[in-house]
Design an enzyme around this catalytic site. Sequence first.
Site, short mmCIF file in Angstrom:
data_model
loop_
_atom_site.label_atom_id
_atom_site.label_comp_id
_atom_site.label_asym_id
_atom_site.label_seq_id
_atom_site.Cartn_x
_atom_site.Cartn_y
_atom_site.Cartn_z
N CYS A 94 25.86 32.84 38.47
CA CYS A 94 26.05 32.69 39.92
C CYS A 94 24.81 32.05 40.56
CB CYS A 94 26.40 34.06 40.51
SG CYS A 94 27.09 33.99 42.16
N ARG A 128 34.70 30.41 50.75
CA ARG A 128 34.08 31.23 49.72
C ARG A 128 35.10 31.60 48.64
NH1 ARG A 128 29.08 34.01 49.90
NH2 ARG A 128 28.96 35.56 48.25
N HIS A 193 30.92 37.26 37.19
CA HIS A 193 30.36 38.60 37.13
C HIS A 193 31.31 39.48 36.33
CE1 HIS A 193 27.61 37.35 40.27
NE2 HIS A 193 28.62 37.00 41.04
#
Lengths: 242, 392
Positions: A94, A128, A193
Amino acid sequence: MADSAVSIVLVRPALLGTYGDGGNALVLAVRLGRRGIQADVVLLDGNQPLPRASDLIVLGGGEDGAQEAVADDDVLRHSLTLAVAAGAAVLAICGGFQLLGDRFQVGAGRSIAGFGLLDCTTDRLSERAVGEVVADSALPGLEVPLTGFENHAGRTLLGAEATPLGLVSHGVGNGDGGGEGAVQGRVIGSYLHGPVLARNPALADSLLAHVVGPLPPLAEGPVTRLRSERLAAARGRRVRRH
Amino acid sequence: MGSWERRATVGAAAIARLAGGASRRLGREGHTITGRVFLALAPPSGARALARRGRSALVSGTNGKTTTTALIARALGEDIAFNASGSNLIGGLHSALVERPHASTAVLEVDEAALPAALALVQPDVVALLNLSRDQLDRMHEVRRLAELWREALATYEGVVVANADDPLVTWAARSCADVRWVGAGQPWLADATACPACRAVIVVADGTWRCSGCRLRRPVTGAGPVVPPTGLPGRCNEANAAMAVAVVEEMGGQVDPAAWAAIDSVAGRYGRGVLDGRELRLLLAKNPAGWREMMPVLVPGRPLVVALNARVEDGTDPSWIWDVPFEQLAGARLVCAGERAADLAVRLDYAGIEVDIEPDVGAAVARHPRGPVDVVANYSAFRAARSLCHG
């Protein structure tokens, strides 16, 4: 590897540790330990440089401000470049992934110089990206799909030197029209993640193989169930959407 | 506000209460229905008027909202509009206000992201800011951004802020306000305040205080602080909640009755007890790494555990945060993983070297343990499921 322990370095965990990605270092160490190979996990905080003998280097995701602080860290920039040149393998997630590229963007539009270890640049997605990701692995020898959770606003475009880690079948990934993550030599970047190595033990073992050579398989415990749940959940949602 | 608006508001409130009551009879919680129906029917000026009370306080922060709000409410008496159920989005606030339209006092817990809207709606006399740490990052994205939202909203707020001086993010947010009462409530979890929210330099923590290495942001000076009567709740975090609550009560002109506080040993089911097939349950809520850090010392070593994890929208849909919890401290525990994300938990515990069973159903997970005491630690929606077991 002779008789010294494998050195796993978690880079600036106080700044790049927002989304549980520190778990990647634990997964690597435990998977070595279960095969009788000793591993040391080093938490690299403050402004310590990376040890020259680092074998595996792990970076996590962080908030914009923290990511910028790491980008300003010349001690880290210099020592990381040396460690990669010396053959260390790197996994960056990330914000850490964006940081290893040539440039990345924070906030409304400030562009910041990255470490230049991956041939990619990051600007902003229009919306996003938050949710489960499934990507078909593009890593040679890694046949199983990758599963993870993305939560980022970056759009990452790869240059000629880097190839995607996976091809997205569910989710956004790099936002470049189908890629997830980047691979360049022994440096891997990813938006996933979970942590990604906890959800994808085969990826963990392929990183370890860079350092210790081919490894015997481990009897996998609850991760088999976790993977089938996550893959089914992501794919189920996709079917309903269409 | 004209008389038709007043009548329309009273009518909307009556219908909303009926809808909420009907929803509860159907077995739902009904707290958000009341507020939603009211908002759909009432004129905006009427909704605002209903939210303005003789005295009022808002409580926000990542952890401790429900407990702190309950402690304040207990100290201020009976005539209070308060969201005891923990419904803390704007709809939940309206529900609490509609349920007690004539109460002269309002004490409301508010979701961190909803604080700016709640400030505008309620215009409270006192706002308590407890702490900020990583939680539901799929929705909140960045902890610092929340602090920034608070800071912006508080810049035009004219009442008193009661703020936790030990939390750098809370301090920075409250600094935009003229009238702040600083309380040293403690904040053992500082992993989300490693970079200064103001200038991004490193925050240095030492000797019980903190300061930014790059700018003038530092821990505000706190006085001796008020005397905090003990409650019947366990753990350091509840001492912190009580310290914040005392300060709020004082700012509202009230006083804590020590006997009443000492009698509080559970809040909205947290730390509540129940019996299920001969297992004596203690119900504990932990929904993020900071909350788990406070929970570890509360657990009884050797006592069988059920840990229940969900990842619904209200929990945050990414449970990666369990990797920030030092589950290694539970080595040797007899532990069953429950909830919809039991498998995620089992993988985390496997890497912590703890052997576990997986049983998604919380009741069945409890039954895997022998008769006797069992601690059940659950996150938000999983806690609801655990609580319903004890209600039979």
